[in-house]
Design an enzyme around this catalytic site. Structure first.
Site, PDB file in Angstrom:
ATOM      1  N   PHE A  84       6.253 -72.349 -52.083  1.00 15.10           N
ATOM      2  CA  PHE A  84       6.394 -73.268 -53.228  1.00 15.10           C
ATOM      3  C   PHE A  84       7.745 -73.958 -53.131  1.00 15.10           C
ATOM      4  CE2 PHE A  84       7.403 -74.566 -57.548  1.00 15.10           C
ATOM      5  CZ  PHE A  84       6.242 -75.257 -57.864  1.00 15.10           C
ATOM      6  N   ASP A  98      15.160 -72.712 -48.633  1.00 11.29           N
ATOM      7  CA  ASP A  98      14.988 -72.985 -50.054  1.00 11.29           C
ATOM      8  C   ASP A  98      15.384 -71.708 -50.796  1.00 11.29           C
ATOM      9  OD1 ASP A  98      13.997 -73.089 -52.625  1.00 11.29           O
ATOM     10  OD2 ASP A  98      12.206 -74.227 -52.097  1.00 11.29           O
ATOM     11  N   LYS A 112      17.709 -73.585 -60.319  1.00  9.84           N
ATOM     12  CA  LYS A 112      17.472 -72.464 -61.240  1.00  9.84           C
ATOM     13  C   LYS A 112      18.730 -71.828 -61.843  1.00  9.84           C
ATOM     14  CE  LYS A 112      12.804 -71.167 -59.750  1.00  9.84           C
ATOM     15  NZ  LYS A 112      12.033 -71.421 -60.963  1.00  9.84           N
TER      16      LYS A 112
HETATM   17  C1  LIG Z   1      11.481 -71.576 -54.164  1.00 12.48           C
HETATM   18  C2  LIG Z   1      11.358 -72.718 -55.132  1.00 12.48           C
HETATM   19  N1  LIG Z   1      11.586 -73.966 -54.710  1.00 12.48           N
HETATM   20  C3  LIG Z   1      11.507 -75.017 -55.542  1.00 12.48           C
HETATM   21  C4  LIG Z   1      11.163 -74.865 -56.854  1.00 12.48           C
HETATM   22  C5  LIG Z   1      11.076 -76.056 -57.754  1.00 12.48           C
HETATM   23  O1  LIG Z   1      12.136 -76.083 -58.658  1.00 12.48           O
HETATM   24  P1  LIG Z   1      12.092 -77.038 -59.943  1.00 12.48           P
HETATM   25  O2  LIG Z   1      10.997 -76.528 -60.837  1.00 12.48           O
HETATM   26  O3  LIG Z   1      13.465 -76.911 -60.545  1.00 12.48           O
HETATM   27  O4  LIG Z   1      11.820 -78.414 -59.447  1.00 12.48           O
HETATM   28  C6  LIG Z   1      10.912 -73.570 -57.356  1.00 12.48           C
HETATM   29  C7  LIG Z   1      10.511 -73.359 -58.749  1.00 12.48           C
HETATM   30  O5  LIG Z   1       9.894 -72.387 -59.109  1.00 12.48           O
HETATM   31  C8  LIG Z   1      11.006 -72.475 -56.457  1.00 12.48           C
HETATM   32  O6  LIG Z   1      10.773 -71.224 -56.871  1.00 12.48           O
END
Ligand SMILES: Cc1ncc(COP(=O)(O)O)c(C=O)c1O
Length: 399
Positions: free
Chosen positions: A139, A224, A253
């Protein structure tokens, strides 16, 4: 305003995308606890979605918010501001990175990483080198680039065509990654632990193996760390467990403990390709959010929060494993630090609801995984209380 009316208005006025929202309205938080509009107290073991690492209304964070709001909320990136500079310096001094770009969310941080990888490969190697290899079940966010990188069709459905230039291989499979990388690959993009996809911790050789494959091919290694970063897994950055460093890392986050922020960190040689005018963000790194992030990060460092996450994570996982003795629906307890997944032999939704009804907020990850991501300031008593509620919820559902 009474809760019933609020929920009716929510159903009427919001787009329906958050269809599975819990039927409560949260009004206040303090530390590991939140309260709803009917005065009910909950232990918050989701911390948003792994966001409020220092808990709700942490005094140092609240102090920074008050001071920044009363000093300078916003100016554009046409000007320098001291908090943004200090935050970039702090992040670089405590990571592999030499430079930082600030934005407002995880998805945007990944968009920046994708653009950075494409431009770097074009300038350094060849104009047709723009493919990114990501992993299935990953994700990376909801914007179109991050969505194309995400390895789960259920999020992409209806929004096709996806942005071209992404391949997906099974997670934790170095052979598959090796086969997928070719002379069109500009980067490999992975989460060091897959969070939303079900809390999957790769083998110890995975990140070192990816580093090696990237070094051999010239592809960038993009991690990420939007969910794993800022101490959640028991180290400040999850890559520290593996003893290798990425070329690019994305954060969001927990970085400002709940105030929206995203950041893309990179090595000098890579960051340099974002030349003047190539990228930008109206709200990225305002003095307000940068001040809050500095307060968050310095607290995490000063109070050795990652070590605490490691210790409490072991405590909570031990407790969950003990529950597995009584509740056979628990198939596996996995995770690192306070990023914990409980693999179930059944859908997690009813358990999440039963816990909430009993005063504990928890998350799911995928269909059959209960996800626990409490604030990193939890203590043993909070964990015992949460374990008691989870135990009772399992018992109730089995009855
Ligand atoms: C690993 C990871 N990358 C990207 C995102 C996306 O972040 P945002 O919701 O702040 O766009 C999330 C959100 O849960 C995530 O867990």
């Amino acid at each position: 305003m009474d809760t019933k009316t609020l929920l009716e208005w929510s159903a009427k006025y919001h787009t329906p995308n958050y269809g599975s929202r819990a039927p409560i309205c949260l009004v206040r938080g303090d530390g590991v606890r939140v309260w709803d509009s009917d005065g009910r107290e909950y232990l918050d073991f989701g911390a948003g979605l792994a966001v409020t690492a220092l808990g709700h209304c942490h005094p140092r964070v609240t102090g920074a918010i008050r001071e920044a709001a009363a000093t300078l909320l916003h100016v554009s990136n046409l000007y320098h501001t001291a908090p943004q500079i200090h935050l970039a310096k702090l992040l670089c001094e405590h990571s592999f990175a030499d430079r930082v770009f600030f934005c407002n969310s995880g998805a945007e941080a990944n968009e920046t990483a994708i653009k950075l990888a494409r431009k770097y490969a074009k300038e350094r190697f060849a104009s047709d080198r723009w493919e990114i290899v990501a992993t299935r079940n990953s994700f990376h966010g909801r914007t179109l680039g991050a969505l194309a990188a995400t390895g789960q069709e259920r999020y992409q459905h209806g929004f096709e065509p996806m942005l071209p230039g992404f391949k997906h291989v099974p997670y934790n499979d170095l052979r598959a990654m090796e086969r997928a990388i070719d002379n069109r690959t500009c980067a490999v993009l992975v989460e060091p632990i897959q969070g939303e996809g079900g809390v999957h911790v790769p083998g110890d050789d995975y990140l070192p193996g990816l580093r090696k494959l990237c070094d051999e091919s010239g592809a960038l290694l993009i991690l990420d760390e939007i969910q794993t970063g800022v101490g959640r897994t028991g180290r400040l950055w999850c890559y520290e467990h593996a003893g290798v460093e990425p070329d690019v890392m994305t954060l969001a986050k927990a970085l400002a403990n709940g105030v929206p922020i995203g950041a893309t960190l990179a090595r000098e040689e890579v960051a340099r390709v974002l030349g003047p005018g190539s990228h930008g963000s109206t709200f990225g790194g305002t003095p307000f959010v940068a001040s809050v992030a500095i307060a968050t990060l310095t607290t995490v460092l000063d109070e050795k929060i990652p070590e605490r996450a490691a210790r409490l994570g072991r405590y909570l996982m031990d407790g969950l494993r003990a529950l597995a003795g009584t509740h056979t629906t628990i198939r596996e307890v996995r995770g690192r630090g306070l990023l914990i997944g409980v693999g179930l032999g059944r859908p997690a939704g009813p358990l999440v609801d039963a816990c909430r009804d009993a005063g504990l907020l928890v998350l799911s990850a995928g269909e059959q995984v209960l996800r626990l991501t409490p604030p990193l300031i939890v203590d043993e008593r909070d964990c015992d209380r949460a374990l008691g509620i989870i135990d009772a919820a399992f018992g109730k559902l089995a009855a």
